[in-house]
Design an enzyme around this catalytic site. Sequence first.
Site, PDB file in Angstrom:
ATOM      1  N   ARG A 105       0.844  -1.194   0.000  1.00  0.00           N
ATOM      2  CA  ARG A 105       0.000   0.000   0.000  1.00  0.00           C
ATOM      3  C   ARG A 105       0.871   1.232   0.000  1.00  0.00           C
ATOM      4  O   ARG A 105       1.723   1.382   0.862  1.00  0.00           O
ATOM      5  CB  ARG A 105      -0.844   0.046   1.287  1.00  0.00           C
ATOM      6  CG  ARG A 105      -2.080  -0.720   1.224  1.00  0.00           C
ATOM      7  CD  ARG A 105      -3.067  -0.356   2.289  1.00  0.00           C
ATOM      8  NE  ARG A 105      -2.561   0.117   3.557  1.00  0.00           N
ATOM      9  CZ  ARG A 105      -3.347   0.533   4.539  1.00  0.00           C
ATOM     10  NH1 ARG A 105      -4.648   0.534   4.370  1.00  0.00           N
ATOM     11  NH2 ARG A 105      -2.857   0.931   5.678  1.00  0.00           N
ATOM     12  N   THR A 109      -1.285   7.477  -0.612  1.00  0.00           N
ATOM     13  CA  THR A 109      -2.583   7.326  -1.300  1.00  0.00           C
ATOM     14  C   THR A 109      -3.392   6.143  -0.740  1.00  0.00           C
ATOM     15  O   THR A 109      -4.590   6.065  -0.968  1.00  0.00           O
ATOM     16  CB  THR A 109      -2.356   7.054  -2.802  1.00  0.00           C
ATOM     17  OG1 THR A 109      -1.653   5.799  -2.924  1.00  0.00           O
ATOM     18  CG2 THR A 109      -1.536   8.156  -3.445  1.00  0.00           C
ATOM     19  N   ASP A 201       0.681  -3.218  12.063  1.00  0.00           N
ATOM     20  CA  ASP A 201       1.126  -3.579  10.717  1.00  0.00           C
ATOM     21  C   ASP A 201       1.509  -5.054  10.692  1.00  0.00           C
ATOM     22  O   ASP A 201       2.525  -5.450  11.279  1.00  0.00           O
ATOM     23  CB  ASP A 201       2.322  -2.699  10.317  1.00  0.00           C
ATOM     24  CG  ASP A 201       2.681  -2.874   8.855  1.00  0.00           C
ATOM     25  OD1 ASP A 201       2.941  -4.034   8.436  1.00  0.00           O
ATOM     26  OD2 ASP A 201       2.684  -1.887   8.112  1.00  0.00           O
ATOM     27  N   ASP A 204       5.054  -5.981   9.224  1.00  0.00           N
ATOM     28  CA  ASP A 204       6.154  -5.597  10.116  1.00  0.00           C
ATOM     29  C   ASP A 204       6.219  -6.523  11.330  1.00  0.00           C
ATOM     30  O   ASP A 204       7.311  -6.873  11.798  1.00  0.00           O
ATOM     31  CB  ASP A 204       5.989  -4.150  10.588  1.00  0.00           C
ATOM     32  CG  ASP A 204       6.403  -3.151   9.510  1.00  0.00           C
ATOM     33  OD1 ASP A 204       7.152  -3.549   8.595  1.00  0.00           O
ATOM     34  OD2 ASP A 204       5.973  -1.990   9.577  1.00  0.00           O
TER      35      ASP A 204
HETATM   36  C1  PRP Z   1      -1.002  -4.809   4.381  1.00  0.00           C
HETATM   37  C2  PRP Z   1      -1.807  -6.082   4.474  1.00  0.00           C
HETATM   38  C3  PRP Z   1      -2.637  -6.019   3.226  1.00  0.00           C
HETATM   39  C4  PRP Z   1      -2.893  -4.544   3.079  1.00  0.00           C
HETATM   40  C5  PRP Z   1      -4.291  -4.248   3.558  1.00  0.00           C
HETATM   41  O1  PRP Z   1       0.054  -4.962   3.514  1.00  0.00           O
HETATM   42  O2  PRP Z   1      -1.016  -7.231   4.574  1.00  0.00           O
HETATM   43  O3  PRP Z   1      -1.995  -6.532   2.078  1.00  0.00           O
HETATM   44  O4  PRP Z   1      -1.957  -3.863   3.912  1.00  0.00           O
HETATM   45  O5  PRP Z   1      -4.622  -2.927   3.330  1.00  0.00           O
HETATM   46  P1  PRP Z   1      -5.720  -2.498   2.286  1.00  0.00           P
HETATM   47  O6  PRP Z   1      -6.917  -3.393   2.493  1.00  0.00           O
HETATM   48  O7  PRP Z   1      -6.025  -1.079   2.674  1.00  0.00           O
HETATM   49  O8  PRP Z   1      -5.152  -2.610   0.912  1.00  0.00           O
HETATM   50  P2  PRP Z   1       1.126  -3.797   3.262  1.00  0.00           P
HETATM   51  O9  PRP Z   1       0.684  -2.914   2.145  1.00  0.00           O
HETATM   52  O10 PRP Z   1       1.435  -3.117   4.567  1.00  0.00           O
HETATM   53  O11 PRP Z   1       2.372  -4.583   2.721  1.00  0.00           O
HETATM   54  P3  PRP Z   1       3.304  -5.658   3.452  1.00  0.00           P
HETATM   55  O12 PRP Z   1       2.471  -6.897   3.678  1.00  0.00           O
HETATM   56  O13 PRP Z   1       4.389  -5.861   2.476  1.00  0.00           O
HETATM   57  O14 PRP Z   1       3.777  -5.054   4.749  1.00  0.00           O
HETATM   58  N1  URA Z   2      -2.321  -3.221   6.898  1.00  0.00           N
HETATM   59  C1  URA Z   2      -1.928  -3.693   8.106  1.00  0.00           C
HETATM   60  O1  URA Z   2      -0.945  -4.453   8.200  1.00  0.00           O
HETATM   61  N2  URA Z   2      -2.631  -3.325   9.183  1.00  0.00           N
HETATM   62  C2  URA Z   2      -3.701  -2.524   9.120  1.00  0.00           C
HETATM   63  O2  URA Z   2      -4.312  -2.224  10.160  1.00  0.00           O
HETATM   64  C3  URA Z   2      -4.093  -2.038   7.857  1.00  0.00           C
HETATM   65  C4  URA Z   2      -3.387  -2.423   6.761  1.00  0.00           C
END
Ligand code: PRP
Ligand code: URA
Length: 210
Positions: A105, A109, A201, A204
């Site tokens: 994400r 945005t 997160d 993370d």
């Molecule tokens: C997180 C999570 C989803 C997304 C959800 O990933 O694992 O993929 O956010 O958010 P959304 O419904 O608003 O799209 P992130 O983008 O943080 O990436 P990562 O798993 O690489 O940390």
């Molecule tokens: N992605 C995450 O990992 N946590 C949230 O709460 C939202 C998006």
Amino acid sequence: MNSNVTIFDHPLIQHKLSILRDKNTSSKDFRELVSEIAMLMCYEVTRDLPLEEVEIETPICKTTVKHLAGKKLAIIPILRAGLGMVDGIRSLIPSARIGHIGLYRDETTLKPVEYYCKLPKDIADRDVIVVDPMLATGGSGIDAVSQIKLRHPKSIKFVCIIAAPEGIEAFSKAHPDVSVYCAALDEKLNDNGYIIPGLGDAGDRIFGTK
Ligand code: PRP
Ligand code: URA
């Protein structure tokens, strides 16, 4: 509530989720819990898999037993956090193929940015389970499923651990044909698009990157 959404209220899932949400839970425990919750959810998500009868011979006599028909499944984690759910599901379905969709994400945005997509070649013959612990705005899940639909799998299910109402609404609107399974439907999103109360997160916490 959309009829395509199932929330698992099983006590074991809810107990593990309570530890997962705790900010003091270590990255090691977090990873193990994500995997265990995914395994428990998988047990219910696969409830409608078709069975077929086959004849076998026990040490005593011939008999007819039921086994999975076809067994053509694919698990597709959304990178990174979805990876944390794969092993738990794979321990129950060892023959499943694994595809990967890389999305993150954009922090400003909140829109998903795709950076990787590798799916099983024979995905058109498979039932797909997409996994990602978090469904927040829904953007990542919606994009991932749209990508997968271009390859025409037999069916798609979306399994997350925590969903926000905003994500469920957007996802169900974009993909009304895809059932969503989660362990909790939380209150709402905060101004940064994080789920409240959520667990922070997920990526993370799984990979210890913060
Ligand atoms: C997180 C999570 C989803 C997304 C959800 O990933 O694992 O993929 O956010 O958010 P959304 O419904 O608003 O799209 P992130 O983008 O943080 O990436 P990562 O798993 O690489 O940390
Ligand atoms: N992605 C995450 O990992 N946590 C949230 O709460 C939202 C998006």
